[in-house]
Structures are given as C-alpha cells and as structure tokens.
Write a protein that holds these residues in place. Structure first.
Motif, PDB file in Angstrom:
ATOM      1  N   SER A   9      25.985  66.331  66.022  1.00  9.33           N
ATOM      2  CA  SER A   9      27.184  66.695  65.266  1.00  9.33           C
ATOM      3  C   SER A   9      28.188  67.491  66.081  1.00  9.33           C
ATOM      4  CB  SER A   9      26.788  67.501  64.021  1.00  9.33           C
ATOM      5  OG  SER A   9      26.247  68.761  64.401  1.00  9.33           O
ATOM      6  N   CYS A 102      22.314  69.940  56.696  1.00  9.06           N
ATOM      7  CA  CYS A 102      23.626  70.363  57.183  1.00  9.06           C
ATOM      8  C   CYS A 102      23.434  70.990  58.559  1.00  9.06           C
ATOM      9  CB  CYS A 102      24.248  71.364  56.219  1.00  9.06           C
ATOM     10  SG  CYS A 102      25.779  72.115  56.806  1.00  9.06           S
ATOM     11  N   ASP A 105      23.600  74.726  59.091  1.00 14.03           N
ATOM     12  CA  ASP A 105      22.466  75.536  58.624  1.00 14.03           C
ATOM     13  C   ASP A 105      21.476  75.820  59.749  1.00 14.03           C
ATOM     14  OD1 ASP A 105      23.670  75.301  56.175  1.00 14.03           O
ATOM     15  OD2 ASP A 105      22.111  74.057  55.265  1.00 14.03           O
ATOM     16  N   TYR A 125      35.028  73.397  61.390  1.00 13.46           N
ATOM     17  CA  TYR A 125      34.052  73.268  60.320  1.00 13.46           C
ATOM     18  C   TYR A 125      33.423  74.646  60.152  1.00 13.46           C
ATOM     19  CZ  TYR A 125      34.374  68.219  61.116  1.00 13.46           C
ATOM     20  OH  TYR A 125      34.829  66.931  61.257  1.00 13.46           O
ATOM     21  N   PRO A 138      29.875  73.657  53.408  1.00 12.12           N
ATOM     22  CA  PRO A 138      30.792  73.571  54.554  1.00 12.12           C
ATOM     23  C   PRO A 138      32.191  73.144  54.136  1.00 12.12           C
ATOM     24  CG  PRO A 138      29.401  71.634  54.482  1.00 12.12           C
ATOM     25  CD  PRO A 138      28.910  72.531  53.396  1.00 12.12           C
ATOM     26  N   LEU A 208      28.058  64.196  56.422  1.00 10.87           N
ATOM     27  CA  LEU A 208      29.040  65.144  55.891  1.00 10.87           C
ATOM     28  C   LEU A 208      30.371  64.933  56.612  1.00 10.87           C
ATOM     29  CD1 LEU A 208      26.810  68.334  55.624  1.00 10.87           C
ATOM     30  CD2 LEU A 208      27.807  67.054  53.727  1.00 10.87           C
TER      31      LEU A 208
END
Length: 236
Positions: A9, A102, A105, A125, A138, A208
């Motif tokens: 990510s 996520c 996290d 983000y 988020p 996400l």
C-alpha cells in the motif's frame, strides 16, 4: 500457526513469515523472516521473490502456511492490487484463509497516535488511534486539513511517511513527535489477530480506495454535421 503477511500500500513492499500461538495468549506475533524493498515502481517484480526468500529463511514451505494477511490500503490502485491479488492467489492455491486489514493499523504506536501515508496529489491518507485502537479514519485529506483533535483524541506521536507526517505536525502548530514507519509483517498480523482467532469466515478482501477512480466513461459526442447518414434501406 504460520502466517504469510503482505503489504504493497506504500512505496515499500513488505512481506514476512510470522509465527502466532494457536491459543489466545498475551504473546505477540513473532517474526521468523521478513523482507522489504523501497521502490514504488517495483511492487510487481519483487513481491513473489521476496516471499520465496522469507520462506527459505524461515525454513518452511508454502504447504506449512496456515493463513495469509494482507494490507488493503488505503493506497494507490496499481500498487495496492499487486499485494492483494498475490495474497489471494497464495491463499486460494493453498486452501487457507486470507485476512484483509487496514494498512494504517499495522503502523500504530502505543498510546494516542496518528498514522499518515502519502496519498499523492498533495494529500495524505490518515487515521487516528486511541490506546492503539482506531477511532477515526481512514480518510484522505490535505495535510493542512487534518484535524489536530477528533474523537476526543489528541495524538502524542505521528507515524508513517516522515515527510508527510512532518507536514501534518507543522500544520498543527504545536510540538509533536514524528516517527518514520512502514507496515511490518508482525504489525499486519497483529491488526488481524482478533479475526484470525475467531471461528468466523474471513470477510472478502475489499481494497480501501478513498478516491473516485480517475477513469470515467467518455462523453458522448454528436456526429459531425459534415457527415451524411442514411437510414436503413435508403438508396444512394
């Protein structure tokens, strides 16, 4: 229990083999082998070779894995899907569950904190945590628009992309600690711990994506008046 952890990510590819006690205990996930590679354009090329290196270092095979955990963002479309598709493919081929978390996290600090990563387009983000639990986000915002306090929580530290965390800290206008951080294999597994130890089926993997897609259907255009169209059956 052996868990493969994967995250793409951020500009860094993160993967590792994590050991997790079978029974619920206070023991945190233990990293057996981990790899990371910082290059936003190399996710697809390096992820699987890094996974193979981790398996070799940990002295285990693919068949020894019991579960897969993958960071589902927020993150850019192209990079994020590399990790999610790879994680889903491993889980499907091995017949084991895959858990999505996520990605923010996995970088949370103890106590009250804010986690910030690069969303490009001069945005970040961001998510806020109280005692390690997410209480806001988020979200995707400009660094100057991140609220200094929300949900009754004022962060003691901002973690994540150092450049962007510093921008948020400066926007707050008050001294606050900044820590550079990326997702870690043990952090990813820790974020999925409750779901892994439940008897429920894992939820489907859902990326996400906090922005609408850039691609849109083309706008219909009227035919040029210079073109003459004939109706069906009309002779020339």
């Amino acid at each position: 229990m052996l868990v493969l952890a994967v995250d793409t990510s951020t500009p860094q590819v993160t993967t590792g083999i994590v050991s997790l006690p079978d029974a619920p205990t206070d023991t945190l996930p233990t990293l057996l082998a981990g790899r990371s590679y910082l290059d936003a354009r190399a996710h697809n090329e390096v992820l699987v070779p890094l996974i193979v290196e981790c398996l070799d270092e940990a002295g285990v095979t693919r068949a020894d894995l019991d579960a897969v955990v993958v960071g589902c963002g927020p993150g850019p479309f192209t990079g994020l899907r590399v990790g999610m598709v790879t994680a889903a493919a491993f889980a499907d081929a091995l017949g084991i569950p895959v858990y999505g978390v996520c990605s923010l996290d996995s970088m949370v600090a103890d106590g009250d904190s804010l986690v910030v990563t690069d969303a490009r387009r001069r945005e970040v983000y961001v998510a806020r945590y109280a005692d390690g639990a997410r209480v806001w986000g988020p979200a995707v915002l400009k660094a100057t628009d991140v609220p200094a306090e929300s949900g009754g929580v004022t962060p003691a530290v901002i973690r994540g992309s150092e450049q962007h965390a510093t921008q948020v800290a400066e926007a707050f206008g008050a001294p606050i600690e900044v820590e550079a951080a990326f997702p870690t294999p043990e952090g990813l597994v820790r974020a999925a711990l409750e779901e892994i130890r439940s008897s429920d089926e894992p939820a489907p993997l859902v990326p996400l994506y906090l922005r609408r897609p850039d691609a849109v259907p083309p706008t219909p255009r009227k035919p040029s008046a210079a073109l003459k169209f004939r109706s069906p059956g009309e002779s020339s």
